[in-house]
Design an enzyme around this catalytic site. Structure first.
Site, PDB file in Angstrom:
ATOM      1  N   LYS A  54       0.842  -1.204   0.000  1.00  0.00           N
ATOM      2  CA  LYS A  54       0.000   0.000   0.000  1.00  0.00           C
ATOM      3  C   LYS A  54       0.877   1.254   0.000  1.00  0.00           C
ATOM      4  O   LYS A  54       0.593   2.231  -0.700  1.00  0.00           O
ATOM      5  CB  LYS A  54      -0.933  -0.012   1.224  1.00  0.00           C
ATOM      6  CG  LYS A  54      -2.019  -1.067   1.115  1.00  0.00           C
ATOM      7  CD  LYS A  54      -2.771  -1.299   2.425  1.00  0.00           C
ATOM      8  CE  LYS A  54      -3.689  -2.513   2.277  1.00  0.00           C
ATOM      9  NZ  LYS A  54      -4.352  -2.905   3.525  1.00  0.00           N
ATOM     10  N   GLN A  98      -4.398  -1.606   9.694  1.00  0.00           N
ATOM     11  CA  GLN A  98      -4.241  -2.912   9.053  1.00  0.00           C
ATOM     12  C   GLN A  98      -4.827  -4.000   9.961  1.00  0.00           C
ATOM     13  O   GLN A  98      -4.463  -4.106  11.133  1.00  0.00           O
ATOM     14  CB  GLN A  98      -2.749  -3.173   8.766  1.00  0.00           C
ATOM     15  CG  GLN A  98      -2.476  -4.465   8.022  1.00  0.00           C
ATOM     16  CD  GLN A  98      -3.060  -4.470   6.594  1.00  0.00           C
ATOM     17  OE1 GLN A  98      -3.012  -3.472   5.885  1.00  0.00           O
ATOM     18  NE2 GLN A  98      -3.615  -5.598   6.196  1.00  0.00           N
ATOM     19  N   ASP A 121     -10.935   2.661   4.244  1.00  0.00           N
ATOM     20  CA  ASP A 121     -11.362   1.251   4.156  1.00  0.00           C
ATOM     21  C   ASP A 121     -12.885   1.136   4.200  1.00  0.00           C
ATOM     22  O   ASP A 121     -13.428   0.043   4.013  1.00  0.00           O
ATOM     23  CB  ASP A 121     -10.762   0.440   5.317  1.00  0.00           C
ATOM     24  CG  ASP A 121      -9.459  -0.252   4.924  1.00  0.00           C
ATOM     25  OD1 ASP A 121      -9.188  -0.361   3.709  1.00  0.00           O
ATOM     26  OD2 ASP A 121      -8.720  -0.684   5.830  1.00  0.00           O
TER      27      ASP A 121
END
Ligand code: NAP
Length: 303
Positions: A54, A98, A121
């Site tokens: 990422k 994460q 997200d």
């Protein structure tokens, strides 16, 4: 006849190139680049690889990466403080925690602390709620990526029988909502579904996100169906029959001549996730720039 192979790698590269071009324009207009912050707790090697990917992708499209790492024994308060700092940092457009976090931490509560306008997200209650109401917000990257793949393949969703296997907050539920929004007739399956084979075999569009290697066999697939395999299961290269050792939830070799189109693993859904995460970060940066310009106008009006 063999199915069309949906080339997620190529489609993701195109999305990333579009984002890179739009980032350039955004920097010209706003004077500063979008920033994406990743927060990694602990040293799980797979998570470290995902975060690294990422970060690199972010740099490639002209965004600024913020790489925050905390030790595996970090307390809830320490992680929460880091998230709050990033929420308050104007250089940061998007923040992601994460997952999974170490067991002693409550992942959903921590994710819920990310400002909804930086939640790239799409997992905070606000963004999940906006999606469920069919309103604009930040949406989870993987199901958004699947929508891009379906559109790129020219799949007609209106009125189609779509079956989603898996009901996670991360994928299955938002996927079902996005398909409903496009007027598909949606069925969601899970571990208590009585006859998975029978339900799947009705699908014109079959989307599988379970996390069990090759759970979907040839007789699960209606002839001519479009099959999207989200699963990522690590086997030995010998077991998997490919170099990476990665296989999906669909028995690809058995299904490829029944389906009309199918995503491979690797190279199907996987590459789309980062591409859509970057697109979300740009969307968040634009939102912040608009808000700042509106607030600037209000300030001027008040003088
Ligand atoms: P998850 O949270 O573990 O959810 C799995 C879902 O599968 C659950 O809803 C579960 O049902 C259902 N399930 C389990 N066994 C089943 C069975 N025998 N029959 C029918 N349904 C069953 O997983 P996830 O986060 O959604 O991820 C699923 C897979 O997609 C994983 O392989 C993951 O690595 C992959 N994934 C890939 C990407 C990507 O970027 N390519 C992104 C996200 C996920 P219950 O709800 O009843 O437990």
């Amino acid at each position: 006849m063999s199915a069309t192979i949906i080339d997620g790698k190529a489609i993701a590269a195109r999305v990333r190139a579009e984002v890179a071009r739009d980032v350039e324009a955004f920097i010209r207009e706003s004077g500063r680049p979008p920033g994406l912050a990743t927060v990694l707790v602990g040293d799980d090697p797979a998570s470290a690889v995902y975060v690294g990917g990422k970060q690199r992708a972010c740099v490639e499209v002209g965004m600024v990466p913020f790489d925050r790492r905390l030790p595996a024994d970090a307390s809830f308060e320490q992680v929460a403080q880091e998230l709050e700092r990033l929420n308050d940092d104007r250089a940061v457009s998007g923040v992601l925690l994460q997952l999974p976090v170490p067991e002693h931490l409550d992942g959903p509560s921590l994710t819920g602390m990310i400002s909804p306008d930086k939640d790239v997200d799409g997992l905070t209650p606000v963004n999940a709620g906006l999606l469920s109401l069919g309103r604009r917000g930040l949406r989870p990257a993987t199901p958004s990526g699947v929508m891009v793949l379906l559109d790129d393949t020219g799949v007609a969703l209106e009125g189609a029988e779509a079956v989603v296997v898996g009901r996670s907050n991360l994928f299955g539920k938002p996927m079902a909502q996005m398909l409903l929004e496009r007027n598909a007739t949606v069925t969601v399956c899970h571990s208590r579904t009585r006859d998975l084979r029978e339900v799947c075999s009705r699908a014109e569009v079959l989307i599988v996100a379970v996390g069990r290697a090759r759970i979907v066999q040839r007789d699960f697939v209606r002839p001519g169906a479009v099959v999207i395999d989200v699963g990522m299961n690590r086997l030995t290269p010998e077991e998997a029959g490919n170099k990476s050792g990665l296989v999906g939830d669909v028995d690809y070799a058995a299904v490829v001549d029944v389906a009309s189109a199918i995503t491979p693993v690797p190279g199907g859904v996987g590459p789309m996730t980062i591409a859509l995460l970057l697109r979300n970060t740009l969307q968040a940066a634009r939102y912040h720039a608009e808000l700042e310009s509106l607030l600037g106008d209000v300030d001027k009006d008040m003088v």
